[in-house]
Design a protein around this motif. Sequence first.
Motif, PDB file in Angstrom:
ATOM      1  N   PRO A 323       0.742  -1.136  -0.022  1.00  0.00           N
ATOM      2  CA  PRO A 323      -0.014   0.076  -0.019  1.00  0.00           C
ATOM      3  C   PRO A 323       0.825   1.228   0.049  1.00  0.00           C
ATOM      4  CG  PRO A 323      -0.979  -1.549   1.486  1.00  0.00           C
ATOM      5  CD  PRO A 323       0.460  -2.222   1.101  1.00  0.00           C
ATOM      6  N   GLN A 326       2.271   1.586  -3.568  1.00  0.00           N
ATOM      7  CA  GLN A 326       1.299   2.144  -4.360  1.00  0.00           C
ATOM      8  C   GLN A 326       0.845   3.605  -4.405  1.00  0.00           C
ATOM      9  OE1 GLN A 326      -2.246  -0.163  -4.847  1.00  0.00           O
ATOM     10  NE2 GLN A 326      -1.118  -2.032  -4.475  1.00  0.00           N
ATOM     11  N   ASP A 327       0.862   4.087  -2.975  1.00  0.00           N
ATOM     12  CA  ASP A 327       0.441   5.582  -2.809  1.00  0.00           C
ATOM     13  C   ASP A 327       1.426   6.197  -3.229  1.00  0.00           C
ATOM     14  OD1 ASP A 327      -1.888   4.534  -1.437  1.00  0.00           O
ATOM     15  OD2 ASP A 327      -0.863   4.914   0.648  1.00  0.00           O
ATOM     16  N   THR A 349       4.111  15.057  -1.690  1.00  0.00           N
ATOM     17  CA  THR A 349       3.543  13.780  -0.737  1.00  0.00           C
ATOM     18  C   THR A 349       3.607  14.445   0.401  1.00  0.00           C
ATOM     19  OG1 THR A 349       5.530  12.725  -0.656  1.00  0.00           O
ATOM     20  CG2 THR A 349       3.914  12.041  -2.301  1.00  0.00           C
TER      21      THR A 349
END
Length: 399
Positions: A323, A326-327, A349
């Motif tokens: 995860p 992916q983020d 980010t």
Amino acid sequence: MPEPKNPYRPGAAVPPVHLAGRESTLSSFRAVLRAAPELPANVQMTGLRGVGKSVLLKRFEEVATDQKWAVVRIQLEPRHNTDASLQQLITASCEHAKKQISRLSRIKDSVGAAVESAKGLVNLTWNDYTLSFGSTSTLTESTIPEALYDAAQAADKRGLNGFILMLDEAQILRDETSRDGEHPLSLLIASINALQETQLPIGLVLCGLPTLRSNLLKARTYSERMFRGQEIQGLSADAAREAFLQPLNGTGITANSVLTDQVIAEVEGYPYFIQLWGAELWQAAFDSGTTQLTPELLETVQPDIYQRLDTDFYEARVEALTPAEQDLLMATANLPYPPLRTSSIQGSTGKTQGNVNVLMGRLADQGVVYRTQKGIYEYTAPKFHQFLGRRALRQTRPL
């Protein structure tokens, strides 16, 4: 009458009906084989996904066989990235090769005698360890070099020009930084180098993503001098046109010039894309009973093309990530490209520079991106940035 077969072949490592634009690469490989063993027959072939590396590697196998080399071609998997697993794989593959070679007639005994005299002179050195193999060495010390030696010797005794090992997806092999860790790439390179120093007729072809180059340099400082580099690019416009049009010959379906220009512009020279666009267009023409591929037909099937492209070519690479990976990857969809800059990712980010560096390193290990220089990366698959944009759009749409 049976339904005619679609002449296009999109798929992983599936050879096309017509291989276009690779004559110079194949000619260069023939020259490498002719120069061996005085010049080691080593090739490092790198390129993005979808550029046709695996198809070329299969053609390399055909070329080597035609030039009387014994060949083993292996597609590596992540599980092979340990010393023991790589030893087991190569040993089993070389044993299989020896059985195949044994079926050939025996000639050129004199060269075989010269090779035999070199055994026992071979020393392998890496990470300050030196291993020798010969009549007194143990199996655990010398599994890879002994297996390679025996296969090359068997080929030589049967009158072949030598033995060549071809490894696909070779970017999977990478050494750990710890001295006590796994070093499968060093083990392989040191084995090949030591054997070749004795003029043993043996070669190595490594095929993989651009990260293969940096993995080799980290494993052995001399690796850049061991290999002839082949960076596989997309096809030229003329070669792409040939690859797109040639399979239509004899099918009763043609492509008009406007449609052909549109496809060539859209596929950007990548062989996999040429095959995918061609397959969807041909099937749509066949299903509708038309005999010409046109811009109107392309407009109709374009959503299906991109849906298949996303599902078959891109999506699995994202779904295999954690995860957090992916983020971070999806965050790059909103950044300018090319290239990807870690400073831009950090600003987008809000993650720390250290966190971004770690995650980008993990994405590189997964074969999703590769580093071109410090803090700068590119995707390993063409048109991947556009895919991430489509994926991000799908995620924001209400159900």
